[in-house]
Design a protein around this motif. Structure first.
Motif, PDB file in Angstrom:
ATOM      1  N   GLY A  39       0.848  -1.191   0.000  1.00 60.41           N
ATOM      2  CA  GLY A  39       0.000   0.000   0.000  1.00 60.41           C
ATOM      3  C   GLY A  39       0.876   1.230   0.000  1.00 60.41           C
ATOM      4  O   GLY A  39       2.082   1.131   0.260  1.00 60.41           O
ATOM      5  N   PRO A  40       0.297   2.399  -0.279  1.00 59.19           N
ATOM      6  CA  PRO A  40       1.096   3.618  -0.333  1.00 59.19           C
ATOM      7  C   PRO A  40       1.641   3.995   1.040  1.00 59.19           C
ATOM      8  O   PRO A  40       1.160   3.489   2.062  1.00 59.19           O
ATOM      9  CB  PRO A  40       0.105   4.669  -0.839  1.00 59.19           C
ATOM     10  N   SER A  41       2.608   4.855   1.051  1.00 62.32           N
ATOM     11  CA  SER A  41       3.215   5.325   2.282  1.00 62.32           C
ATOM     12  C   SER A  41       2.136   5.863   3.230  1.00 62.32           C
ATOM     13  O   SER A  41       1.245   6.587   2.806  1.00 62.32           O
ATOM     14  CB  SER A  41       4.236   6.421   1.936  1.00 62.32           C
ATOM     15  N   GLY A  42       2.198   5.481   4.490  1.00 68.36           N
ATOM     16  CA  GLY A  42       1.265   5.993   5.483  1.00 68.36           C
ATOM     17  C   GLY A  42       0.017   5.134   5.671  1.00 68.36           C
ATOM     18  O   GLY A  42      -0.829   5.440   6.506  1.00 68.36           O
ATOM     19  N   CYS A  43      -0.117   4.021   4.930  1.00 72.65           N
ATOM     20  CA  CYS A  43      -1.346   3.222   5.023  1.00 72.65           C
ATOM     21  C   CYS A  43      -1.332   2.277   6.232  1.00 72.65           C
ATOM     22  O   CYS A  43      -2.342   1.656   6.539  1.00 72.65           O
ATOM     23  CB  CYS A  43      -1.598   2.444   3.739  1.00 72.65           C
ATOM     24  N   GLY A  44      -0.165   2.126   6.907  1.00 68.53           N
ATOM     25  CA  GLY A  44      -0.147   1.338   8.148  1.00 68.53           C
ATOM     26  C   GLY A  44       0.653   0.046   8.093  1.00 68.53           C
ATOM     27  O   GLY A  44       0.573  -0.768   9.016  1.00 68.53           O
ATOM     28  N   VAL A 208      -1.515  -8.563   0.555  1.00 69.34           N
ATOM     29  CA  VAL A 208      -2.522  -7.891   1.369  1.00 69.34           C
ATOM     30  C   VAL A 208      -2.513  -6.424   0.933  1.00 69.34           C
ATOM     31  O   VAL A 208      -1.551  -5.715   1.200  1.00 69.34           O
ATOM     32  CB  VAL A 208      -2.160  -7.982   2.866  1.00 69.34           C
ATOM     33  N   VAL A 209      -3.546  -6.009   0.211  1.00 72.98           N
ATOM     34  CA  VAL A 209      -3.577  -4.622  -0.244  1.00 72.98           C
ATOM     35  C   VAL A 209      -4.208  -3.762   0.840  1.00 72.98           C
ATOM     36  O   VAL A 209      -5.286  -4.078   1.346  1.00 72.98           O
ATOM     37  CB  VAL A 209      -4.365  -4.453  -1.563  1.00 72.98           C
ATOM     38  N   MET A 210      -3.513  -2.692   1.216  1.00 70.98           N
ATOM     39  CA  MET A 210      -3.985  -1.826   2.301  1.00 70.98           C
ATOM     40  C   MET A 210      -4.286  -0.418   1.805  1.00 70.98           C
ATOM     41  O   MET A 210      -3.682   0.066   0.855  1.00 70.98           O
ATOM     42  CB  MET A 210      -2.933  -1.752   3.413  1.00 70.98           C
ATOM     43  N   GLU A 211      -5.242   0.209   2.491  1.00 66.98           N
ATOM     44  CA  GLU A 211      -5.570   1.605   2.213  1.00 66.98           C
ATOM     45  C   GLU A 211      -5.962   2.264   3.528  1.00 66.98           C
ATOM     46  O   GLU A 211      -6.863   1.773   4.212  1.00 66.98           O
ATOM     47  CB  GLU A 211      -6.735   1.688   1.209  1.00 66.98           C
ATOM     48  N   LYS A 212      -5.292   3.336   3.878  1.00 64.54           N
ATOM     49  CA  LYS A 212      -5.652   4.153   5.042  1.00 64.54           C
ATOM     50  C   LYS A 212      -5.959   3.351   6.293  1.00 64.54           C
ATOM     51  O   LYS A 212      -7.022   3.508   6.908  1.00 64.54           O
ATOM     52  CB  LYS A 212      -6.851   5.048   4.702  1.00 64.54           C
ATOM     53  N   GLY A 213      -5.043   2.470   6.685  1.00 62.17           N
ATOM     54  CA  GLY A 213      -5.196   1.755   7.945  1.00 62.17           C
ATOM     55  C   GLY A 213      -6.094   0.534   7.896  1.00 62.17           C
ATOM     56  O   GLY A 213      -6.350  -0.092   8.920  1.00 62.17           O
ATOM     57  N   HIS A 214      -6.580   0.185   6.688  1.00 61.60           N
ATOM     58  CA  HIS A 214      -7.467  -0.971   6.536  1.00 61.60           C
ATOM     59  C   HIS A 214      -6.916  -1.942   5.503  1.00 61.60           C
ATOM     60  O   HIS A 214      -6.200  -1.541   4.598  1.00 61.60           O
ATOM     61  CB  HIS A 214      -8.856  -0.532   6.069  1.00 61.60           C
ATOM     62  N   ILE A 215      -7.317  -3.215   5.642  1.00 60.67           N
ATOM     63  CA  ILE A 215      -7.039  -4.195   4.603  1.00 60.67           C
ATOM     64  C   ILE A 215      -8.185  -4.137   3.596  1.00 60.67           C
ATOM     65  O   ILE A 215      -9.352  -4.167   3.975  1.00 60.67           O
ATOM     66  CB  ILE A 215      -6.921  -5.616   5.203  1.00 60.67           C
ATOM     67  N   VAL A 216      -7.837  -4.034   2.325  1.00 57.86           N
ATOM     68  CA  VAL A 216      -8.858  -3.919   1.291  1.00 57.86           C
ATOM     69  C   VAL A 216      -9.053  -5.241   0.556  1.00 57.86           C
ATOM     70  O   VAL A 216     -10.171  -5.602   0.202  1.00 57.86           O
ATOM     71  CB  VAL A 216      -8.494  -2.821   0.264  1.00 57.86           C
ATOM     72  N   PRO A 321     -19.174  -0.028  -9.365  1.00 56.55           N
ATOM     73  CA  PRO A 321     -20.203   0.987  -9.136  1.00 56.55           C
ATOM     74  C   PRO A 321     -19.566   2.375  -9.046  1.00 56.55           C
ATOM     75  O   PRO A 321     -18.389   2.506  -8.731  1.00 56.55           O
ATOM     76  CB  PRO A 321     -20.814   0.576  -7.794  1.00 56.55           C
ATOM     77  N   LYS A 322     -20.345   3.377  -9.324  1.00 54.58           N
ATOM     78  CA  LYS A 322     -19.865   4.756  -9.334  1.00 54.58           C
ATOM     79  C   LYS A 322     -19.287   5.168  -7.977  1.00 54.58           C
ATOM     80  O   LYS A 322     -18.162   5.613  -7.869  1.00 54.58           O
ATOM     81  CB  LYS A 322     -21.024   5.701  -9.697  1.00 54.58           C
ATOM     82  N   ASP A 323     -20.132   5.058  -6.942  1.00 51.94           N
ATOM     83  CA  ASP A 323     -19.670   5.443  -5.608  1.00 51.94           C
ATOM     84  C   ASP A 323     -19.458   4.191  -4.799  1.00 51.94           C
ATOM     85  O   ASP A 323     -20.398   3.527  -4.414  1.00 51.94           O
ATOM     86  CB  ASP A 323     -20.715   6.320  -4.909  1.00 51.94           C
ATOM     87  N   GLU A 324     -18.243   3.878  -4.547  1.00 47.91           N
ATOM     88  CA  GLU A 324     -17.983   2.658  -3.812  1.00 47.91           C
ATOM     89  C   GLU A 324     -17.182   2.971  -2.559  1.00 47.91           C
ATOM     90  O   GLU A 324     -16.371   3.882  -2.508  1.00 47.91           O
ATOM     91  CB  GLU A 324     -17.228   1.674  -4.678  1.00 47.91           C
ATOM     92  N   LYS A 325     -17.450   2.193  -1.558  1.00 41.33           N
ATOM     93  CA  LYS A 325     -16.636   2.231  -0.353  1.00 41.33           C
ATOM     94  C   LYS A 325     -16.490   0.782   0.077  1.00 41.33           C
ATOM     95  O   LYS A 325     -17.404   0.192   0.626  1.00 41.33           O
ATOM     96  CB  LYS A 325     -17.343   3.026   0.752  1.00 41.33           C
ATOM     97  N   VAL A 326     -15.377   0.182  -0.253  1.00 44.26           N
ATOM     98  CA  VAL A 326     -15.174  -1.216   0.114  1.00 44.26           C
ATOM     99  C   VAL A 326     -14.053  -1.311   1.144  1.00 44.26           C
ATOM    100  O   VAL A 326     -12.934  -0.927   0.865  1.00 44.26           O
ATOM    101  CB  VAL A 326     -14.822  -2.085  -1.112  1.00 44.26           C
ATOM    102  N   VAL A 327     -14.382  -1.741   2.317  1.00 41.30           N
ATOM    103  CA  VAL A 327     -13.360  -1.950   3.340  1.00 41.30           C
ATOM    104  C   VAL A 327     -13.681  -3.280   4.016  1.00 41.30           C
ATOM    105  O   VAL A 327     -14.828  -3.538   4.387  1.00 41.30           O
ATOM    106  CB  VAL A 327     -13.356  -0.809   4.368  1.00 41.30           C
ATOM    107  N   MET A 328     -12.665  -4.139   4.099  1.00 43.02           N
ATOM    108  CA  MET A 328     -12.905  -5.459   4.698  1.00 43.02           C
ATOM    109  C   MET A 328     -12.877  -5.368   6.209  1.00 43.02           C
ATOM    110  O   MET A 328     -12.190  -4.566   6.780  1.00 43.02           O
ATOM    111  CB  MET A 328     -11.847  -6.445   4.251  1.00 43.02           C
TER     112      MET A 328
END
Ligand SMILES: Nc1ncnc2c1ncn2[C@@H]1O[C@H](COP(=O)(O)OP(=O)(O)O)[C@@H](O)[C@H]1O
Ligand SMILES: [Mg+2]
Length: 328
Positions: A39-44, A208-216, A321-328
């Protein structure tokens, strides 16, 4: 057959005073598996690695190795060893002394110590370097010694935090291959951290793909490439074209775009650029849906030129979908 789980993280949360950190992390790593946190820098990523190693205490959740909780133990009591991006070796000690230190603490007799050090140096292709100081070694050689020092401690889980990020591209891919071979030969369980998707793809059993402190998303490199769970993963791993429609987003890999000269059934466009990238060619097309990139085999390059009218079609594509928010 029951899965042989070496490391398990259950509902783990670690927040810093600032509110940053990681939340509700769940992960199982099998014995002998190499799993990469990407994941990018800072994602945890480092935060997770440090909670496994014991340098950070979790706020909530459990960490288990071989089914036993280790999250209450101090780092030195945990069956883990960690390699960092920099500052791994003690600069005032020789290679031999750096390697011998941990063995001495464990009261391994001198003869046995020397034997193990000789053996591990062979394994990391550094035989005969015992008397050198870290400053006399290249970055890649220093990381080999750092990995060797960890391996001598025979950890149940080896943790590597961007160990090759400071090295240049060629050495980096060589080190990657060597680590993978070593890991498979010795059947070690590894949690590897990187922000480099190419490195993760090349090295891992699972990512394990991460985004902003979460596993995606957690899956094999091939599955993540073929079926990214959302737009974020799709854009982070590999090259992807996104076509925004009214009600959805279409995602297409450049290798799944075919380009035909002239007008026909499909998306109309004009070739903007043709760039040879080795065995394939990148064709940038100005289409009715915006810029679309296609990879085509090198031999067909002669048939395309900038300004030419073309028709595009997709052999495979994904829909989001247009507006998605997927967080596991
Ligand atoms: N000691 C700390 N105190 C406060 N915030 C921190 C600390 N260490 C890391 N962070 C923050 O926590 C988040 C995750 O950091 P980190 O785990 O280092 O990410 P990564 O390794 O993926 O770059 C970031 O927003 C970072 O700024
Ligand atoms: Mg980090």
């Amino acid at each position: 057959m029951a899965e042989d789980i070496k490391l398990e993280i259950r509902n783990m949360t670690k927040k810093y005073k600032t509110g940053d950190g990681v939340e509700n992390i769940n992960l199982k790593v099998r014995k002998g598996e190499l799993v990469t946190l990407l994941g990018p820098s800072g994602c945890g990523k480092t935060t997770i690695l440090r909670t496994i190693a014991g340098f950070l205490k979790c706020d909530e959740g459990e960490i288990l190795i071989d089914g036993k909780r280790i999250d209450h133990l101090p780092p030195e009591k945990r069956p883990t060893a960690m390699v960092f991006q920099n500052y791994n070796l003690w600069p005032h000690m020789t290679v031999y002394e750096n390697l011998a230190f941990g063995l001495k603490l464990r009261k391994v007799p001198k003869q046995e110590r020397d034997r193990q050090i000789k053996e591990i140096l062979e394994l990391v292709k550094m035989s005969g370097m015992e008397k050198k100081y870290p400053s006399q070694l290249s970055g890649g050689q220093q990381q080999r010694i750092a990995i060797a020092r960890c391996l001598l401690l025979k950890p149940d889980v080896l943790l590597l935090d961007e160990p090759f990020s400071a090295l240049d591209a060629k050495i980096r891919s060589q080190m990657r291959e060597e680590l993978r071979k070593l890991q498979i030969d010795l059947k070690i369980t590894v949690v590897f951290v990187t922000h480099d998707q190419e490195e993760a793809m090349a090295l891992s059993d699972r990512i394990v793909v991460m985004e902003k402190g979460h596993i995606v998303q957690v899956d094999t490199p091939a599955n993540i490439y073929e079926n990214p769970i959302n737009k974020y993963v799709a854009s982070f791993i590999g090259e992807m074209n996104f076509i925004e429609l009214e009600d959805k987003t279409i995602a297409v890999r450049p290798e799944h775009v075919s380009v035909k000269s002239g007008e026909g059934n499909g998306i109309k466009g004009t070739v903007r650029a043709v760039m040879i990238l080795g065995h394939y060619v990148e064709i940038t097309v100005d289409s009715e849906y915006g810029i679309i990139k296609a990879y085509v085999p090198n031999e067909s390059v002669v048939s395309y030129y900038p300004g030419e009218s073309v028709t595009l079609s997709f052999s495979k594509f994904l829909e989001y979908p247009k507006d998605e928010k997927v967080v596991m």
